[in-house]
Design a protein around this motif. Structure first.
Motif, PDB file in Angstrom:
ATOM      1  N   ASP A 161       0.676  -1.154  -0.113  1.00  0.00           N
ATOM      2  CA  ASP A 161       0.286  -0.066   0.099  1.00  0.00           C
ATOM      3  C   ASP A 161       0.952   1.380  -0.265  1.00  0.00           C
ATOM      4  OD1 ASP A 161      -2.828   2.100   0.203  1.00  0.00           O
ATOM      5  OD2 ASP A 161      -1.542   2.071   2.383  1.00  0.00           O
ATOM      6  N   ARG A 164       1.980   1.843  -3.457  1.00  0.00           N
ATOM      7  CA  ARG A 164       0.916   2.466  -4.036  1.00  0.00           C
ATOM      8  C   ARG A 164       0.457   3.973  -4.092  1.00  0.00           C
ATOM      9  NH1 ARG A 164      -1.132  -3.434  -3.616  1.00  0.00           N
ATOM     10  NH2 ARG A 164      -2.112  -2.220  -1.882  1.00  0.00           N
ATOM     11  N   THR A 165       0.716   4.139  -2.691  1.00  0.00           N
ATOM     12  CA  THR A 165       0.068   5.263  -2.606  1.00  0.00           C
ATOM     13  C   THR A 165       1.710   6.311  -2.167  1.00  0.00           C
ATOM     14  OG1 THR A 165      -1.023   4.284  -0.656  1.00  0.00           O
ATOM     15  CG2 THR A 165      -0.460   7.040  -0.334  1.00  0.00           C
ATOM     16  N   ALA A 167       3.433   5.900  -5.271  1.00  0.00           N
ATOM     17  CA  ALA A 167       3.647   6.016  -6.549  1.00  0.00           C
ATOM     18  C   ALA A 167       2.476   6.844  -7.210  1.00  0.00           C
ATOM     19  CB  ALA A 167       3.321   4.967  -7.240  1.00  0.00           C
ATOM     20  N   ARG A 168       0.845   6.693  -6.449  1.00  0.00           N
ATOM     21  CA  ARG A 168      -0.731   7.737  -7.130  1.00  0.00           C
ATOM     22  C   ARG A 168      -0.212   9.203  -6.565  1.00  0.00           C
ATOM     23  NH1 ARG A 168      -3.641   5.435  -3.941  1.00  0.00           N
ATOM     24  NH2 ARG A 168      -3.416   6.596  -2.466  1.00  0.00           N
ATOM     25  N   ASP A 169       0.253   9.088  -4.928  1.00  0.00           N
ATOM     26  CA  ASP A 169      -0.167  10.856  -4.795  1.00  0.00           C
ATOM     27  C   ASP A 169       1.875  11.344  -4.871  1.00  0.00           C
ATOM     28  OD1 ASP A 169      -2.372   9.951  -3.876  1.00  0.00           O
ATOM     29  OD2 ASP A 169      -0.662   9.531  -1.395  1.00  0.00           O
TER      30      ASP A 169
END
Length: 309
Positions: A161, A164-165, A167-169
């Motif tokens: 998580d 992913r977080t 890389a996304r934010d």
């Protein structure tokens, strides 16, 4: 490393590569609470406006560990362990496991490596390791720095998580945040750690102070840990602050260092020095002693497989 007797079987590059990662993972398991305490002490005060203006939550190595256990539970000492083990298996395998191969590359196969060659080999493998394993280091630091909120909420719910977080934010570049200060730090760490261990061990064996065994490895590793902490602590603090910062908090690693200097003074660069020394000293001892034994064991096993009779 140095010190192989003529009757010994020299370990292959593959044995060194795998052995370094395995030994580093074992060392991390033993010393991870000290590393977590170091991170908490290093980031303490980064939101303060002036030296001494913020209330200090953590005081000293064992005070930090005690506070964390009391307020967040014993498991908090191992926040980021999964990412830490991922980091060591990839990171240490490159920076430590390829060190001897890089020395031979620069000396064109000669066993007589000068201090300059050793420093160059240490800088090279340190930079290579950071470029390869930086995302695991970012996630590890974020986990170690996160404090459980009163409502039970956390910044990240798990290792994947966190990847992913971030890389996304923050974009994929967020996973390589602090790459340049980390390259600087690990070039320094590798030179101080590996070269110091190499030289101390070489001198011990050269003057017959000890045999190439546990006491020799212990002494060389302790000396390497102390020298590394002295040299690398300022860069380590900046790296930790910058990697843990929110988007836009610092313009660059240099900006982070300047803000620390103006707001908290020069002493801020040695925040967490004692846990850094306790951690690096103990980590070096566990890692190098384990590494030497793993290399010998794997080399003997490899030889027995190739020549069973």
């Amino acid at each position: 490393m140095v010190g192989i007797k003529p009757t010994d079987l020299p370990p292959t590059a593959a044995v060194k590569f795998f052995g370094a990662g395995t030994a580093a993972c074992f060392a991390d398991l033993v010393t991870f609470p000290l590393d977590t305490a170091k991170v908490r002490l290093q980031i303490q005060g980064e939101s303060g406006t002036a030296p001494g203006s913020a209330v200090l939550k953590y005081r000293g190595v064992f005070g930090t560990i005690t506070t964390m256990v009391r307020t967040e539970g014993a498991r908090s000492l191992y926040n980021g362990l999964v990412a830490g083990l991922q980091r060591q298996m990839s990171f240490a395998s490159v920076r430590i496991g390829l060190y001897d191969s890089m020395k031979q590359f620069y000396t064109r196969g000669s066993e007589n490596a000068s201090i300059v060659t050793r420093l160059l080999a240490g800088c090279t493998t340190g930079a290579m390791a950071v470029a390869f394993a930086q995302p695991t280091d970012v996630v590890k630091v974020r986990f170690q720095a996160q404090v459980r909120h009163t409502d039970g909420g956390k910044r990240y719910n798990g290792t994947m998580d966190a990847y992913r977080t971030i890389a996304r934010d923050e974009g994929v570049r967020g996973l390589w945040k602090g790459c340049m200060p980390n390259i600087t730090r690990n070039a320094i760490v590798n030179c101080a750690e590996l070269v110091t261990y190499d030289i101390i061990k070489d001198l011990i064996l050269k003057y017959d102070l000890m045999t190439d065994n546990l006491p020799c490895h212990f002494t060389a590793a302790f000396g390497a840990g102390f020298c590394t902490t002295i040299v690398a602590s300022p860069v380590d603090v900046v790296k930790t602050r910058f990697m843990n910062s929110s988007a836009g908090q610092y313009g660059s690693a240099l900006n982070c260092a300047l803000m620390m200097l103006t707001k908290e003074g020069p002493a801020a660069f040695y925040k967490g020095f004692m846990p850094s020394f306790l951690r690096l000293g103990s980590w070096n001892i566990v890692m190098f002693v384990s590494y030497e034994q793993i290399k010998r064991c794997m080399t003997r096993m490899q030889h027995s497989w190739e020549s069973p009779f």
